[in-house]
Design an enzyme around this catalytic site. Structure first.
Site, PDB file in Angstrom:
ATOM      1  N   CYS A  44     -10.505  -4.650   1.013  1.00 25.22           N
ATOM      2  CA  CYS A  44     -11.599  -3.670   0.978  1.00 25.22           C
ATOM      3  C   CYS A  44     -12.467  -3.887  -0.268  1.00 25.22           C
ATOM      4  CB  CYS A  44     -11.052  -2.251   1.019  1.00 25.22           C
ATOM      5  SG  CYS A  44     -10.439  -1.640  -0.561  1.00 25.22           S
ATOM      6  N   CYS A 100      -4.379   0.803  -1.982  1.00 21.22           N
ATOM      7  CA  CYS A 100      -4.142  -0.463  -1.289  1.00 21.22           C
ATOM      8  C   CYS A 100      -3.117  -1.345  -2.014  1.00 21.22           C
ATOM      9  CB  CYS A 100      -5.431  -1.265  -1.201  1.00 21.22           C
ATOM     10  SG  CYS A 100      -6.717  -0.509  -0.218  1.00 21.22           S
ATOM     11  N   GLU A 152      -3.364  -4.466  -2.778  1.00 20.25           N
ATOM     12  CA  GLU A 152      -3.947  -5.355  -3.792  1.00 20.25           C
ATOM     13  C   GLU A 152      -4.000  -4.660  -5.148  1.00 20.25           C
ATOM     14  OE1 GLU A 152      -4.983  -4.676  -0.755  1.00 20.25           O
ATOM     15  OE2 GLU A 152      -6.369  -6.174   0.018  1.00 20.25           O
ATOM     16  N   ASN A 161       0.838  -1.201   0.000  1.00 16.71           N
ATOM     17  CA  ASN A 161       0.000   0.000   0.000  1.00 16.71           C
ATOM     18  C   ASN A 161       0.873   1.251   0.000  1.00 16.71           C
ATOM     19  OD1 ASN A 161       0.650  -0.793   2.703  1.00 16.71           O
ATOM     20  ND2 ASN A 161      -0.994   0.467   3.532  1.00 16.71           N
ATOM     21  N   ILE A 162       0.384   2.275  -0.647  1.00 23.28           N
ATOM     22  CA  ILE A 162       1.104   3.554  -0.742  1.00 23.28           C
ATOM     23  C   ILE A 162       0.112   4.658  -0.407  1.00 23.28           C
ATOM     24  CG2 ILE A 162       2.406   5.108  -2.247  1.00 23.28           C
ATOM     25  CD1 ILE A 162       3.225   2.629  -3.895  1.00 23.28           C
ATOM     26  N   GLU A 163       0.417   5.393   0.657  1.00 18.91           N
ATOM     27  CA  GLU A 163      -0.507   6.425   1.127  1.00 18.91           C
ATOM     28  C   GLU A 163      -0.092   7.811   0.650  1.00 18.91           C
ATOM     29  OE1 GLU A 163      -0.825   5.696   5.375  1.00 18.91           O
ATOM     30  OE2 GLU A 163      -2.076   3.925   4.979  1.00 18.91           O
ATOM     31  N   CYS A 188     -10.912  -2.928  -3.717  1.00 18.06           N
ATOM     32  CA  CYS A 188      -9.952  -3.909  -4.242  1.00 18.06           C
ATOM     33  C   CYS A 188     -10.656  -5.158  -4.754  1.00 18.06           C
ATOM     34  CB  CYS A 188      -8.926  -4.272  -3.168  1.00 18.06           C
ATOM     35  SG  CYS A 188      -7.760  -2.916  -2.898  1.00 18.06           S
TER      36      CYS A 188
END
Ligand code: THU
Length: 135
Positions: free
Chosen positions: A90, A55, A57, A44-46, A93
């Protein structure tokens, strides 16, 4: 456990190490295995604008396609988070994975304690919206 399950779980754990999650502090890793055994991993990369975060996935499937791999060749998919029970992907995804994975392709959900739940998109997102079937 099947060797390929061990391999893909380890790859997802490795992928998780690259997570950029300074806001939630919740790191997630994912991995996809192709029929020839190639594994593509992701995390995941925020973003400071939280809603732009993505996310593990989705990043994994988007990387795989961007790198030129054929998503039709995915035979196994895996997600790992530091959760009490195996992580649950989620809704967004699930919808994105449904575009590319066969409904019956095994998806392994796991956590850092090694708990495992094997599932697939048929279970995770029944009665999916797929343009090809609905338009
Ligand atoms: N996240 C994932 O990467 N995958 C999941 O299955 C659940 C949530 C990420 C999104 C966000 O960066 C952080 O975990 C907290 O929600």
């Amino acid at each position: 456990m099947k060797n390929e399950y061990k391999d893909i779980i380890n790859a997802a754990i490795e992928g998780r190490k690259n997570a950029y999650a300074p806001y939630s502090k919740f790191k997630v890793g994912a991995a996809a295995m192709l029929i020839d055994g190639t594994i593509i991993k992701g995390c995941n990369i925020e973003n400071a604008s939280y809603g732009l975060s993505c996310c593990a996935e989705r990043n994994t499937i988007f990387s795989l396609i961007s790198l030129g791999y054929d998503p039709k060749k995915i035979k196994l998919f895996c997600v790992v988070g530091d959760t009490k029970k195996p992580i649950s992907p989620c809704g967004a995804c699930r919808q994105v994975l449904a575009e590319f994975l066969n409904p019956k392709t095994p998806i392994i959900l796991s956590n850092l304690k090694g708990d495992i739940k094997e599932t697939n998109l048929e279970e995770l997102i029944p009665y999916t919206f797929l343009e090809i079937e609905n338009v």
